[in-house]
Design an enzyme around this catalytic site. Structure first.
Site, PDB file in Angstrom:
ATOM      1  N   LYS A 204       0.857  -1.189   0.000  1.00 58.93           N
ATOM      2  CA  LYS A 204       0.000   0.000   0.000  1.00 58.93           C
ATOM      3  C   LYS A 204       0.890   1.234   0.000  1.00 58.93           C
ATOM      4  CE  LYS A 204      -4.299   1.247  -0.145  1.00 58.93           C
ATOM      5  NZ  LYS A 204      -5.168   0.799  -1.239  1.00 58.93           N
ATOM      6  N   SER A 405      -8.652  -0.596  -4.974  1.00 61.14           N
ATOM      7  CA  SER A 405      -8.882  -0.194  -3.598  1.00 61.14           C
ATOM      8  C   SER A 405     -10.394   0.006  -3.369  1.00 61.14           C
ATOM      9  CB  SER A 405      -8.075   1.066  -3.274  1.00 61.14           C
ATOM     10  OG  SER A 405      -7.660   1.056  -1.923  1.00 61.14           O
TER      11      SER A 405
END
Length: 624
Positions: A204, A405
């Site tokens: 991430k 996401s």
């Protein structure tokens, strides 16, 4: 008895007021009659002039390719006044509609692609247009492309034409994928800003620019894996379309300096020799060529033709019958309401609910082009889609350029997920940012102090260092949100949270890579999603397609009636003037804009925390 002066004044004023009132009524009646006449003329005036035989469709795509036109006239006006750029847009669905309708039109003999002004468009979107050009060609009609020069995106469409032409002074620029990002750790340290990052997901990497001076090893590895796959698909498509040997395009790029020297700097000749184009022609030579394919139009002193916008106006949607409802989920995801071209958790969920409650809509297609955003906003939309399936209406997700996401989160409540092989998806991970500026106020001699009844009372104050307990609280909430993400994804994909975690951790994949890892069901485009929805709803023939979108506001209607384009142009001019002298000396405008955008995003996100915001965002875009 003689009248007083005041009596004459009253009488005169009364006469004047009646005259004004009568003039107002006459003007309004005249305008009303004019509108009625125009409406009657439009309805009974015979419509558009019929096309003659062998008409050529000229697809001059002027503007930014988008899934959905962004914002509203009010937004454009405000953006222009604030110094933002107001640009024309071209909707993907309109381009596909024009090409597919023209393919069946016996009056259309072929098409000419003029791509000089075409901007934007990610990989999935450009591949959709390329596939539509291929369908047009499959109907037996010829396609010619011309450009004064081609950038990488323009060429991705042009290469699908039967013949590709280039201006003799032009070039074909194919640079590959991947780019450098700006990193702000040292800059933020110098001004005294501390960015506290809480996240779940090794890959991430969204917030790395604010906490580091370069990419982590995991981020570099993931980016290389993604970009190499996308570039391999791009080069293979060029070589297939242009009938080049495998590896031929990379060989040309690797030897480009020598090839340019051999051609004495003539970049157009380099493109011709590399067989990227079929010939070098000026625009008048193109007209002569296309005239031979169609019919000469003496009035226009050119070939018989119809433009993109004119032909789009001739395409009429079905107004009755069972329908597929399409909800556009385009842009970053926020919690509340958002205009077209953005995703509001509340407003987009409301659109899904409208589609569910409409008895004429038998299935829903969610078209996703989003890098994510708010986890809460994403969940609002996912829940409404889940309820739609429970109500007996099939839901098919069509992934565009990016569905990562939060964009992946909203895709989970569906019967089928269809992604383009070049869609950027996945990025199953969560993070939160909490910048503090205690070092800034220390330099300025500012101090903060007070009393609270609990340690939480002022824990969210950015003027103080972050309390470790508050960081622990946020990290726990972020971990819980990640568990929610992986659990819901596992249920949707009929697998386990551990297996989702193995391909999650914030890592992004291409659509093809995601299918191999069980994150999507099918590889295909928007048209495939419509067919899948029709099949699941047991609709026969070609079903009606209804776009479920927010109603245009009265403000926008007024602006459009009185010429919103003119208002936008004026706003842009004032905005440009307002930005003069604001850029740092010696810093290129594009670089300064990028830095301002990045740091502005950091400020916007932290300003929304309640007391913090869990974000499912990948900071990823489809490469140029």
């Amino acid at each position: 008895m003689s009248r007083s002066v005041f009596s004459y004044i009253r009488s005169g004023f009364a006469w004047f007021w009646r005259a004004v009132d009568n003039s107002r009524r006459a003007t309004m009646n005249f305008l009303f009659l004019l509108v009625v006449v125009l409406l009657l003329a439009a309805i009974f005036g015979g419509g558009a002039k019929p096309l003659g035989s062998k008409t050529m469709l000229v697809l001059n795509l002027e503007g930014v390719l988008v899934e959905q036109s962004h914002g509203s006239s009010r937004d454009a006006l405000m953006a222009g006044l604030a110094g933002g750029e107001v640009r024309k847009s071209v909707q993907l669905r309109d381009v596909l509609n024009v090409l597919d309708t023209a393919a069946k039109d016996p009056q259309i003999a072929g098409a000419v692609l003029i791509l000089d002004e075409m901007q934007g468009g990610g990989q999935a979107m450009l591949r959709e247009i390329g596939a539509a050009v291929d369908r047009f060609k499959a109907s037996g009609k010829k396609v010619v492309a011309w450009g004064s020069s081609y950038n990488q995106r323009q060429y991705q469409v042009a290469m699908h034409a039967d013949e590709v032409y280039l201006h003799p002074m032009g070039a074909v620029f194919l640079e590959g994928f991947g780019k450098y990002r700006n990193y702000y750790r040292d800059a933020l340290d110098k001004v005294g800003v501390t960015v506290n990052l809480m996240k779940v997901g090794t890959y991430k990497s969204f917030a790395e620019p604010f906490i580091a001076n370069g990419p982590s090893q995991a981020a570099a590895e993931a980016d290389a894996f993604l970009n190499n796959d996308l570039w391999a698909r791009y080069t293979a498509q060029v070589e297939q379309s242009r009938k080049l040997p495998e590896g031929g395009l990379m060989k040309t790029i690797d030897n480009l300096p020598a090839l340019v020297a051999e051609a004495k700097g003539n970049l157009a000749k380099v493109a011709l020799d590399a067989k990227l184009v079929d010939g070098l022609k000026t625009k008048d030579e193109l007209r002569a060529l296309v005239t031979k394919m169609g019919v000469h139009d003496p009035a226009a002193k050119s070939f018989r033709q119809v433009g993109y916008h004119d032909y789009l106006a001739r395409t009429y949607p079905k107004l009755t019958g069972d329908a597929i409802g399409v909800v556009m989920a385009v842009g970053e995801i926020s919690d509340g309401d958002a205009p077209a071209g953005q995703i509001g958790g509340a407003s987009t969920a409301r659109l899904v609910r409208m589609a569910r409650e409409d008895s004429s809509i038998k299935a829903v297609v969610l078209r996703v082009d989003s890098p994510g955003g708010s986890a809460f906003g994403s969940e609002l939309i996912r829940r409404e889609l889940e309820l739609t399936r429970a109500a007996g209406k099939p839901v098919v997700v069509s992934m565009g350029n990016v569905a990562a996401s939060g964009g992946y989160w909203i895709s989970m409540a569906s019967d089928e997920v269809i992604a383009d092989p070049a869609t950027i998806t996945g990025s199953i991970g969560v993070f939160a940012l909490f910048p503090t500026v205690e070092k800034v106020i220390d330099k300025l001699g500012i101090h903060t102090a007070g009393q609270t009844t609990t340690w939480l009372g002022d824990a969210g104050n950015p003027l103080r260092p972050m309390d470790p307990r508050f960081g622990q609280l946020i990290q726990g909430a972020i971990g819980h949100t990640y568990d929610e993400f992986t659990t819901k994804a596992a249920k949707a994909r009929n697998t386990t949270p551990d297996k989702i975690d193995a391909v999650g951790q914030g890592r992004v994949w291409t659509g093809a890579q995601a299918q191999e890892r069980g994150l999507v069901d099918t590889l295909g485009g928007y048209k495939d999603a419509l067919k899948a929805a029709a099949r699941r709803a047991k609709l026969t023939g070609e079903p009606r397609v209804v776009y479920i979108e927010r109603e245009v506001s009265r403000f926008d209607k007024v602006l459009e009636f009185f010429g919103a384009s003119a208002a936008k142009a004026v706003a842009k001019a004032y905005g440009e003037q307002a930005r003069v002298q604001l850029l740092p000396a010696g810093v290129p405008a594009g670089v300064a804009q990028e830095v301002v955008q990045d740091l502005g995003w950091l400020n916007d996100m932290t300003a929304q925390r309640k007391p913090f915001m869990a974000l499912t965002h990948c900071l990823c875009t489809s490469p140029d």
